[in-house]
Motif scaffolding. Sequence first.
Motif, PDB file in Angstrom:
ATOM      1  N   PRO A  30     -49.902  13.536   9.051  1.00  0.00           N
ATOM      2  CA  PRO A  30     -50.354  13.952  10.178  1.00  0.00           C
ATOM      3  C   PRO A  30     -51.513  13.253  10.724  1.00  0.00           C
ATOM      4  O   PRO A  30     -52.009  13.982  10.478  1.00  0.00           O
ATOM      5  CB  PRO A  30     -49.316  15.109  10.497  1.00  0.00           C
ATOM      6  N   PRO A  31     -51.531  13.410  12.433  1.00  0.00           N
ATOM      7  CA  PRO A  31     -50.713  13.477  13.326  1.00  0.00           C
ATOM      8  C   PRO A  31     -49.530  12.308  12.855  1.00  0.00           C
ATOM      9  O   PRO A  31     -50.270  11.523  12.545  1.00  0.00           O
ATOM     10  CB  PRO A  31     -51.041  14.290  14.401  1.00  0.00           C
ATOM     11  N   LEU A  32     -47.937  12.727  13.668  1.00  0.00           N
ATOM     12  CA  LEU A  32     -47.438  11.908  12.967  1.00  0.00           C
ATOM     13  C   LEU A  32     -47.600  10.948  14.824  1.00  0.00           C
ATOM     14  O   LEU A  32     -47.346  11.148  15.804  1.00  0.00           O
ATOM     15  CB  LEU A  32     -46.325  11.880  13.116  1.00  0.00           C
ATOM     16  N   PRO A  33     -46.889   9.946  15.428  1.00  0.00           N
ATOM     17  CA  PRO A  33     -46.103   8.843  15.771  1.00  0.00           C
ATOM     18  C   PRO A  33     -44.833   9.272  16.599  1.00  0.00           C
ATOM     19  O   PRO A  33     -44.078   9.986  15.894  1.00  0.00           O
ATOM     20  CB  PRO A  33     -46.529   7.971  15.748  1.00  0.00           C
ATOM     21  N   PRO A  34     -45.190   9.438  17.670  1.00  0.00           N
ATOM     22  CA  PRO A  34     -46.294   8.742  18.703  1.00  0.00           C
ATOM     23  C   PRO A  34     -47.074   9.191  19.299  1.00  0.00           C
ATOM     24  O   PRO A  34     -46.874  11.156  19.368  1.00  0.00           O
ATOM     25  CB  PRO A  34     -44.942   8.550  20.371  1.00  0.00           C
ATOM     26  N   PHE A  35     -48.384   9.011  19.108  1.00  0.00           N
ATOM     27  CA  PHE A  35     -49.520   9.417  19.742  1.00  0.00           C
ATOM     28  C   PHE A  35     -49.972  10.125  21.557  1.00  0.00           C
ATOM     29  O   PHE A  35     -49.275   9.099  22.022  1.00  0.00           O
ATOM     30  CB  PHE A  35     -50.897   8.465  19.483  1.00  0.00           C
ATOM     31  N   THR A  36     -50.704  11.121  21.332  1.00  0.00           N
ATOM     32  CA  THR A  36     -51.116  11.581  22.579  1.00  0.00           C
ATOM     33  C   THR A  36     -52.417  11.378  22.443  1.00  0.00           C
ATOM     34  O   THR A  36     -53.748  11.054  21.530  1.00  0.00           O
ATOM     35  CB  THR A  36     -50.779  13.213  22.837  1.00  0.00           C
ATOM     36  N   ALA A  37     -53.222  11.453  24.040  1.00  0.00           N
ATOM     37  CA  ALA A  37     -54.428  11.375  23.810  1.00  0.00           C
ATOM     38  C   ALA A  37     -55.172  12.395  23.143  1.00  0.00           C
ATOM     39  O   ALA A  37     -56.149  11.954  21.852  1.00  0.00           O
ATOM     40  CB  ALA A  37     -55.269  11.463  25.629  1.00  0.00           C
ATOM     41  N   GLU A  38     -54.925  13.619  22.882  1.00  0.00           N
ATOM     42  CA  GLU A  38     -54.661  14.840  21.673  1.00  0.00           C
ATOM     43  C   GLU A  38     -55.180  14.435  19.666  1.00  0.00           C
ATOM     44  O   GLU A  38     -56.135  14.378  19.461  1.00  0.00           O
ATOM     45  CB  GLU A  38     -54.429  15.930  21.957  1.00  0.00           C
ATOM     46  N   THR A  39     -53.669  13.621  19.218  1.00  0.00           N
ATOM     47  CA  THR A  39     -53.441  13.503  18.867  1.00  0.00           C
ATOM     48  C   THR A  39     -54.201  11.842  18.422  1.00  0.00           C
ATOM     49  O   THR A  39     -54.183  11.868  17.207  1.00  0.00           O
ATOM     50  CB  THR A  39     -52.032  13.590  18.249  1.00  0.00           C
ATOM     51  N   SER A  40     -54.480  11.322  18.948  1.00  0.00           N
ATOM     52  CA  SER A  40     -55.010   9.841  18.274  1.00  0.00           C
ATOM     53  C   SER A  40     -56.304  10.599  18.545  1.00  0.00           C
ATOM     54  O   SER A  40     -56.776  10.050  17.676  1.00  0.00           O
ATOM     55  CB  SER A  40     -55.632   8.764  19.682  1.00  0.00           C
ATOM     56  N   ALA A  41     -56.627  10.990  19.109  1.00  0.00           N
ATOM     57  CA  ALA A  41     -58.240  11.357  18.605  1.00  0.00           C
ATOM     58  C   ALA A  41     -58.622  12.573  17.231  1.00  0.00           C
ATOM     59  O   ALA A  41     -59.501  12.283  16.387  1.00  0.00           O
ATOM     60  CB  ALA A  41     -59.116  12.139  19.998  1.00  0.00           C
ATOM     61  N   GLN A  42     -57.467  13.348  17.188  1.00  0.00           N
ATOM     62  CA  GLN A  42     -57.256  14.016  16.244  1.00  0.00           C
ATOM     63  C   GLN A  42     -57.268  13.020  14.620  1.00  0.00           C
ATOM     64  O   GLN A  42     -57.965  12.719  14.204  1.00  0.00           O
ATOM     65  CB  GLN A  42     -56.235  15.024  15.676  1.00  0.00           C
ATOM     66  N   LYS A  43     -56.504  11.676  14.541  1.00  0.00           N
ATOM     67  CA  LYS A  43     -56.203  10.492  13.849  1.00  0.00           C
ATOM     68  C   LYS A  43     -57.704  10.441  13.250  1.00  0.00           C
ATOM     69  O   LYS A  43     -57.837  10.318  12.705  1.00  0.00           O
ATOM     70  CB  LYS A  43     -54.931   9.477  14.094  1.00  0.00           C
ATOM     71  N   ALA A  44     -58.343   9.769  14.855  1.00  0.00           N
ATOM     72  CA  ALA A  44     -59.531   8.968  14.532  1.00  0.00           C
ATOM     73  C   ALA A  44     -60.511   9.867  13.810  1.00  0.00           C
ATOM     74  O   ALA A  44     -61.191   9.035  13.215  1.00  0.00           O
ATOM     75  CB  ALA A  44     -60.075   8.949  16.255  1.00  0.00           C
ATOM     76  N   ARG A  45     -60.100  11.080  14.492  1.00  0.00           N
ATOM     77  CA  ARG A  45     -61.141  12.250  13.136  1.00  0.00           C
ATOM     78  C   ARG A  45     -61.645  12.292  12.364  1.00  0.00           C
ATOM     79  O   ARG A  45     -62.579  11.894  11.324  1.00  0.00           O
ATOM     80  CB  ARG A  45     -61.955  13.483  14.177  1.00  0.00           C
ATOM     81  N   MET A  46     -60.512  12.265  11.862  1.00  0.00           N
ATOM     82  CA  MET A  46     -59.706  12.058  10.556  1.00  0.00           C
ATOM     83  C   MET A  46     -59.984  10.746   9.584  1.00  0.00           C
ATOM     84  O   MET A  46     -60.441  11.001   8.511  1.00  0.00           O
ATOM     85  CB  MET A  46     -58.295  12.689   9.821  1.00  0.00           C
ATOM     86  N   ALA A  47     -59.506   9.877  10.565  1.00  0.00           N
ATOM     87  CA  ALA A  47     -60.885   7.958   9.406  1.00  0.00           C
ATOM     88  C   ALA A  47     -61.847   8.373   9.693  1.00  0.00           C
ATOM     89  O   ALA A  47     -62.399   8.471   8.792  1.00  0.00           O
ATOM     90  CB  ALA A  47     -60.287   7.498  10.273  1.00  0.00           C
ATOM     91  N   GLU A  48     -62.679   8.741  11.008  1.00  0.00           N
ATOM     92  CA  GLU A  48     -63.850   9.442  10.328  1.00  0.00           C
ATOM     93  C   GLU A  48     -64.605   9.584   9.044  1.00  0.00           C
ATOM     94  O   GLU A  48     -65.686   9.413   8.896  1.00  0.00           O
ATOM     95  CB  GLU A  48     -64.931   8.874  12.127  1.00  0.00           C
ATOM     96  N   ASP A  49     -63.656  11.028   8.976  1.00  0.00           N
ATOM     97  CA  ASP A  49     -64.262  11.948   7.985  1.00  0.00           C
ATOM     98  C   ASP A  49     -64.051  11.633   7.053  1.00  0.00           C
ATOM     99  O   ASP A  49     -64.894  11.274   5.957  1.00  0.00           O
ATOM    100  CB  ASP A  49     -63.044  13.385   8.168  1.00  0.00           C
ATOM    101  N   ALA A  50     -62.780  10.759   6.532  1.00  0.00           N
ATOM    102  CA  ALA A  50     -62.577  10.097   4.952  1.00  0.00           C
ATOM    103  C   ALA A  50     -63.340   8.652   5.246  1.00  0.00           C
ATOM    104  O   ALA A  50     -64.295   9.345   3.956  1.00  0.00           O
ATOM    105  CB  ALA A  50     -60.693   9.873   5.008  1.00  0.00           C
ATOM    106  N   TRP A  51     -63.662   8.282   5.352  1.00  0.00           N
ATOM    107  CA  TRP A  51     -64.536   7.001   5.297  1.00  0.00           C
ATOM    108  C   TRP A  51     -66.240   7.686   5.845  1.00  0.00           C
ATOM    109  O   TRP A  51     -66.823   7.615   4.097  1.00  0.00           O
ATOM    110  CB  TRP A  51     -64.633   6.242   7.115  1.00  0.00           C
ATOM    111  N   ASN A  52     -66.474   8.524   6.171  1.00  0.00           N
ATOM    112  CA  ASN A  52     -67.497   9.271   6.132  1.00  0.00           C
ATOM    113  C   ASN A  52     -68.439   9.590   4.536  1.00  0.00           C
ATOM    114  O   ASN A  52     -69.064  10.151   4.083  1.00  0.00           O
ATOM    115  CB  ASN A  52     -68.505   9.833   6.630  1.00  0.00           C
ATOM    116  N   SER A  53     -67.372  10.331   3.671  1.00  0.00           N
ATOM    117  CA  SER A  53     -66.878  10.876   2.376  1.00  0.00           C
ATOM    118  C   SER A  53     -67.360   9.541   1.362  1.00  0.00           C
ATOM    119  O   SER A  53     -67.991   9.751   0.560  1.00  0.00           O
ATOM    120  CB  SER A  53     -65.388  11.394   2.108  1.00  0.00           C
ATOM    121  N   ARG A  54     -67.196   7.783   1.634  1.00  0.00           N
ATOM    122  CA  ARG A  54     -67.768   6.922   0.993  1.00  0.00           C
ATOM    123  C   ARG A  54     -66.349   7.270  -0.642  1.00  0.00           C
ATOM    124  O   ARG A  54     -67.554   7.162  -1.439  1.00  0.00           O
ATOM    125  CB  ARG A  54     -68.403   6.537   0.739  1.00  0.00           C
TER     126      ARG A  54
END
Length: 155
Positions: free
Chosen positions: A6-30
């Motif tokens: 989660p969050p699952l599609p269909p995305f909203t402004a809030e859930t798309s921002a959450q998904k992007a931040r989760m991806a950012e956090d994971a990538w910053n873990s390296r």
Amino acid sequence: MSEARPPLPPFTAETSAQKARMAEDAWNSRDPARVALAYTTDSRWRNRAEFLQGDAIQAFLTRKWSRELDYRLIKEVWAFHGNRIAVRFAYEWRDDSGSWFRSYGNENWEFDEHGLMRLRIASINDLPIGEADRKYHWPLGRRPDDHPTLSELGL
């Protein structure tokens, strides 16, 4: 099948921002294994001029972070619709000779019904920068919540 992300599609402004931040956090873990958990087992990528699928993604990430040292990333949602999210990003890194770069790009993401990314298309350009021109100075790992966004940094 992998566990739902989660969050699952269909995305909203809030859930798309959450998904992007989760991806950012994971990538910053390296951590390639952690990042790979967000993708379907047959996920397809275009990263610059490289085309990857499935297990090749984790190997790619391992190579990436052995070259791109002191990696710090910020992502920002550009658009979303249904099961797709478009983000823009910039990350800073140095090579093993100490030269610094800021890499700018856009990604188009498509997710399955379980919230796993099945398609990632990335276009990226690298800009050499001086160490004094760096904008990302937080300790390695997750970007602090009070750190400026790409828009706030004027990037």
